[in-house]
Scaffold this motif. Structure first.
Motif, PDB file in Angstrom:
ATOM      1  N   THR A  13       0.835  -1.198   0.000  1.00 30.06           N
ATOM      2  CA  THR A  13       0.000   0.000   0.000  1.00 30.06           C
ATOM      3  C   THR A  13       0.874   1.254   0.000  1.00 30.06           C
ATOM      4  O   THR A  13       0.563   2.225  -0.681  1.00 30.06           O
ATOM      5  CB  THR A  13      -0.943   0.007   1.215  1.00 30.06           C
ATOM      6  N   VAL A  17       0.701   4.165  -2.845  1.00 29.17           N
ATOM      7  CA  VAL A  17       0.473   5.590  -2.559  1.00 29.17           C
ATOM      8  C   VAL A  17       1.624   6.435  -3.110  1.00 29.17           C
ATOM      9  O   VAL A  17       1.393   7.493  -3.708  1.00 29.17           O
ATOM     10  CB  VAL A  17       0.262   5.837  -1.053  1.00 29.17           C
ATOM     11  N   ASP A  21       1.250   9.340  -5.908  1.00 28.86           N
ATOM     12  CA  ASP A  21       1.768  10.697  -5.678  1.00 28.86           C
ATOM     13  C   ASP A  21       2.552  11.196  -6.892  1.00 28.86           C
ATOM     14  O   ASP A  21       2.472  12.366  -7.251  1.00 28.86           O
ATOM     15  CB  ASP A  21       2.665  10.736  -4.442  1.00 28.86           C
ATOM     16  N   LEU A  28      -4.331  11.093  -1.492  1.00 31.80           N
ATOM     17  CA  LEU A  28      -4.809  10.239  -0.412  1.00 31.80           C
ATOM     18  C   LEU A  28      -5.610  11.071   0.583  1.00 31.80           C
ATOM     19  O   LEU A  28      -5.136  12.094   1.080  1.00 31.80           O
ATOM     20  CB  LEU A  28      -3.633   9.567   0.290  1.00 31.80           C
TER      21      LEU A  28
END
Length: 82
Positions: A13, A17, A21, A28
């Protein structure tokens, strides 16, 4: 920007993320974890701020986000998505 909610706070995870980005298309906004402490540690490790934490899945899905990434163990995906 597409707001992102995630279920699960494991290493994959974090990689996901970080990749989102880089696209600058996702932000998020919400994290679901079984414990608030794990969710907060996950957010802190990413250097994020102003991220909502949920430990209740029903409340998580009532939050405001556009898409969700389910990164829990595979056996939980159906029940969490349902």
């Amino acid at each position: 920007m597409i707001s992102l909610g995630i279920i699960g706070t494991n290493w994959i995870t974090k990689q996901f993320v970080k990749a989102t980005d880089e696209t600058k298309a996702f932000g998020l906004t919400n994290v679901y974890s079984r414990t608030e402490q794990k969710a907060q540690e996950f957010i802190d490790d990413l250097g994020k701020r102003d991220i909502s934490i949920s430990t209740d899945l029903k409340k998580f899905f009532k939050e405001d986000f556009d898409t969700v990434y389910i990164a829990s163990p595979n056996a939980l995906h159906f029940i969490q998505a349902k």
